[in-house]
Scaffold this active site. Structure first.
Site, mmCIF file in Angstrom:
data_model
loop_
_atom_site.group_PDB
_atom_site.id
_atom_site.type_symbol
_atom_site.label_atom_id
_atom_site.label_comp_id
_atom_site.label_asym_id
_atom_site.label_seq_id
_atom_site.Cartn_x
_atom_site.Cartn_y
_atom_site.Cartn_z
ATOM 1 N N LYS A 1 0.703 -1.270 0.133
ATOM 2 C CA LYS A 1 0.166 -0.077 0.383
ATOM 3 C C LYS A 1 0.771 1.509 -0.163
ATOM 4 O O LYS A 1 0.072 2.733 -0.423
ATOM 5 C CB LYS A 1 -1.005 -0.150 1.181
ATOM 6 C CG LYS A 1 -0.149 -0.205 2.836
ATOM 7 C CD LYS A 1 -1.184 0.333 3.828
ATOM 8 C CE LYS A 1 -0.352 0.282 4.983
ATOM 9 N NZ LYS A 1 0.099 0.990 4.934
ATOM 10 N N ASP A 2 1.880 1.207 0.223
ATOM 11 C CA ASP A 2 3.112 2.362 0.221
ATOM 12 C C ASP A 2 3.830 2.381 -1.120
ATOM 13 O O ASP A 2 4.372 3.573 -0.661
ATOM 14 C CB ASP A 2 3.948 2.334 0.931
ATOM 15 C CG ASP A 2 3.435 1.832 2.391
ATOM 16 O OD1 ASP A 2 2.544 2.989 2.795
ATOM 17 O OD2 ASP A 2 4.169 1.296 4.319
ATOM 18 N N THR B 1 -5.700 8.564 13.990
ATOM 19 C CA THR B 1 -5.749 7.967 12.942
ATOM 20 C C THR B 1 -4.900 9.069 11.975
ATOM 21 O O THR B 1 -5.447 10.194 11.883
ATOM 22 C CB THR B 1 -6.490 6.660 11.951
ATOM 23 O OG1 THR B 1 -6.103 6.404 10.469
ATOM 24 C CG2 THR B 1 -7.728 8.218 11.081
ATOM 25 N N ARG C 1 -8.567 8.550 4.152
ATOM 26 C CA ARG C 1 -9.313 7.420 3.615
ATOM 27 C C ARG C 1 -10.280 6.552 4.540
ATOM 28 O O ARG C 1 -11.928 6.765 4.611
ATOM 29 C CB ARG C 1 -8.944 6.583 2.784
ATOM 30 C CG ARG C 1 -9.452 5.281 2.629
ATOM 31 C CD ARG C 1 -8.649 4.189 2.457
ATOM 32 N NE ARG C 1 -7.249 3.722 2.856
ATOM 33 C CZ ARG C 1 -7.851 2.722 4.539
ATOM 34 N NH1 ARG C 1 -8.799 1.644 4.248
ATOM 35 N NH2 ARG C 1 -7.108 2.159 5.156
ATOM 36 N N ARG C 2 -9.856 6.203 6.100
ATOM 37 C CA ARG C 2 -10.173 6.012 6.978
ATOM 38 C C ARG C 2 -11.619 6.486 7.470
ATOM 39 O O ARG C 2 -12.323 6.769 7.668
ATOM 40 C CB ARG C 2 -9.596 5.195 8.426
ATOM 41 C CG ARG C 2 -8.501 4.130 7.811
ATOM 42 C CD ARG C 2 -8.060 4.250 9.012
ATOM 43 N NE ARG C 2 -6.945 2.880 8.248
ATOM 44 C CZ ARG C 2 -5.545 2.877 8.448
ATOM 45 N NH1 ARG C 2 -4.770 3.236 9.597
ATOM 46 N NH2 ARG C 2 -4.975 1.436 8.618
ATOM 47 N N ARG D 1 0.749 9.696 14.042
ATOM 48 C CA ARG D 1 1.757 9.623 13.131
ATOM 49 C C ARG D 1 2.544 9.181 14.546
ATOM 50 O O ARG D 1 2.885 8.866 15.710
ATOM 51 C CB ARG D 1 3.123 10.802 12.417
ATOM 52 C CG ARG D 1 1.503 11.728 12.108
ATOM 53 C CD ARG D 1 1.830 10.825 10.270
ATOM 54 N NE ARG D 1 2.979 10.342 9.826
ATOM 55 C CZ ARG D 1 4.171 9.902 9.265
ATOM 56 N NH1 ARG D 1 3.517 11.606 9.481
ATOM 57 N NH2 ARG D 1 4.577 10.045 8.941
ATOM 58 N N GLY D 2 3.747 7.968 13.204
ATOM 59 C CA GLY D 2 4.892 7.165 14.364
ATOM 60 C C GLY D 2 4.620 5.554 13.685
ATOM 61 O O GLY D 2 4.054 5.631 12.913
ATOM 62 N N ASN D 3 5.916 4.483 13.991
ATOM 63 C CA ASN D 3 5.578 3.667 13.801
ATOM 64 C C ASN D 3 4.431 2.233 14.511
ATOM 65 O O ASN D 3 3.893 3.293 15.272
ATOM 66 C CB ASN D 3 7.039 2.603 13.823
ATOM 67 C CG ASN D 3 7.820 2.381 15.483
ATOM 68 O OD1 ASN D 3 7.090 2.472 16.152
ATOM 69 N ND2 ASN D 3 8.909 2.909 15.107
ATOM 70 N N THR E 1 4.943 3.191 18.205
ATOM 71 C CA THR E 1 5.251 4.063 19.177
ATOM 72 C C THR E 1 3.344 4.304 18.389
ATOM 73 O O THR E 1 2.562 5.163 19.938
ATOM 74 C CB THR E 1 6.222 5.316 17.746
ATOM 75 O OG1 THR E 1 6.956 4.916 18.141
ATOM 76 C CG2 THR E 1 5.488 7.188 18.484
ATOM 77 N N ARG E 2 2.647 4.941 17.983
ATOM 78 C CA ARG E 2 1.224 5.065 18.021
ATOM 79 C C ARG E 2 0.587 4.063 19.066
ATOM 80 O O ARG E 2 0.121 4.222 19.652
ATOM 81 C CB ARG E 2 0.429 4.256 16.601
ATOM 82 C CG ARG E 2 0.882 5.684 15.410
ATOM 83 C CD ARG E 2 0.032 5.553 14.061
ATOM 84 N NE ARG E 2 1.176 3.973 13.849
ATOM 85 C CZ ARG E 2 0.473 3.671 12.308
ATOM 86 N NH1 ARG E 2 0.189 3.447 11.948
ATOM 87 N NH2 ARG E 2 1.830 3.243 11.393
ATOM 88 N N CYS F 1 -1.630 7.317 -1.839
ATOM 89 C CA CYS F 1 -1.733 6.320 -0.188
ATOM 90 C C CYS F 1 -2.196 7.830 0.339
ATOM 91 O O CYS F 1 -2.767 6.673 1.589
ATOM 92 C CB CYS F 1 -1.074 5.893 -0.088
ATOM 93 S SG CYS F 1 0.524 6.951 0.969
#
Length: 316
Positions: free
Chosen positions: A87-88, A134, A138-139, A156-158, A161-162, A249
């Protein structure tokens, strides 16, 4: 499966997040099964999307947020293969880059992870004004239509992290919406409160993309074994929808692909960020090869345009 006849070294590139590395290790494991004599060297790096954590993804304005630095490594011949979340990967690849394999689609749906104070609840149970985190337009675009009592905030963050931001005692978030695939690949499936069956997912979500140099014939042959045929075909159809509609994306294009024998149905939705407008369309066709998959994607995109998708996307 093909097996290498002589020792070969393959240099694999990945982002350095836990999820990216877990996904890359999946691919490396499959390559070692197919080519037991293969020597694999792993290189990790941070991308623009990893470095710029203070800005919402849709504000950065770059479709290659999580791919550019890795593709530079390919172009400069410091690595041979890059493993991405499909998706990226933008639908338009740089010169001499090729999406050589699409592998192993996990559950493509989105899901809800609740803050500790909201354990046992679903989105519909949350109080009016509860904040859902989020980073996906899209969401938000779809969820605003389905849960108008909720508020949405960027996070944000990996993935780890989230989750830490959600779990903090003073967290502003009541829940997060994340991809099921990422949560399960990090063995965190027990945290999923519920999947979002009514939210169409991102193009390619849950699948892994393997990118190589187009002129690197040996590497193309080595990674060909990674293709999952039905996954490849549905993802190619989805990516063609996005390519024709010129989305990235960070643009609110959602899809859902389902098979009935050799018949592939692709549904699509484009919604405005505030949820006030939405265009939906879908169709099915027999799909047994790449060309048929892309043709189906073109058909779906044409239906979306007939119903006004371009106007929604241009207003974003």
């Amino acid at each position: 499966m093909p097996v290498t006849q002589s020792p070969v070294t393959l240099r694999v590139g990945s982002r350095d997040s836990k999820l990216a590395l877990a996904q890359t290790e999946l691919i490396i494991g499959e390559l070692k099964k197919a080519h037991p004599q293969l020597t694999i060297e792993l290189s990790t790096m941070k991308t623009i999307g990893d470095k710029r954590q203070d800005v919402a993804m849709n504000k950065i304005g770059d479709k290659g947020l999580f791919t550019k630095e890795l593709e530079t490594g390919l172009s400069e011949n410091t690595i041979d293969v890059v493993v991405h979340s499909l998706k990226d990967i933008p639908t338009q690849l740089p010169e001499n880059m090729l999406l050589a394999a699409i592998h192993g689609r996990a559950d493509p749906r989105d899901c809800v992870i609740m803050a500790p104070r909201n354990q046992g609840k679903k989105l519909e149970d949350l109080a009016e004004g509860s904040v859902i985190g989020t980073g996906s337009v899209r969401r938000v675009a779809q969820l605003r239509r389905q849960y108008p009592h909720l508020e949405f905030a960027d996070v944000r963050g990996n993935l780890n992290t989230r989750l830490a931001k959600l779990d903090a005692p003073d967290s502003v978030y009541d829940a997060l919406v994340l991809a099921v695939a990422g949560i399960e690949r990090l063995q965190l499936g027990a945290r999923i409160a519920h999947a979002l069956d009514t939210v169409l997912y991102a193009v390619g979500q849950g699948a892994l993309g393997v990118e190589v140099r187009a002129d690197d014939v040996q590497t193309r042959e080595l990674v060909a074994c990674l293709n999952s045929q039905s996954v490849r075909l549905e993802c190619l159809a989805e990516r063609e929808v996005m390519r024709v509609l010129e989305g990235g994306c960070s643009v609110p294009i959602g899809v859902r692909s389902t098979w009935d024998g050799e018949q592939l149905e692709v549904k699509c939705i484009v919604a405005s960020p505030d949820g006030s407008q939405a265009v939906e369309a879908g169709t099915a066709a027999q799909v047994t090869n790449d060309d048929q998959a892309r043709a189906l994607g073109v058909q779906v995109a044409a239906l979306m345009r007939e119903r006004g998708a371009d106007a929604v996307l241009k207003a974003i």
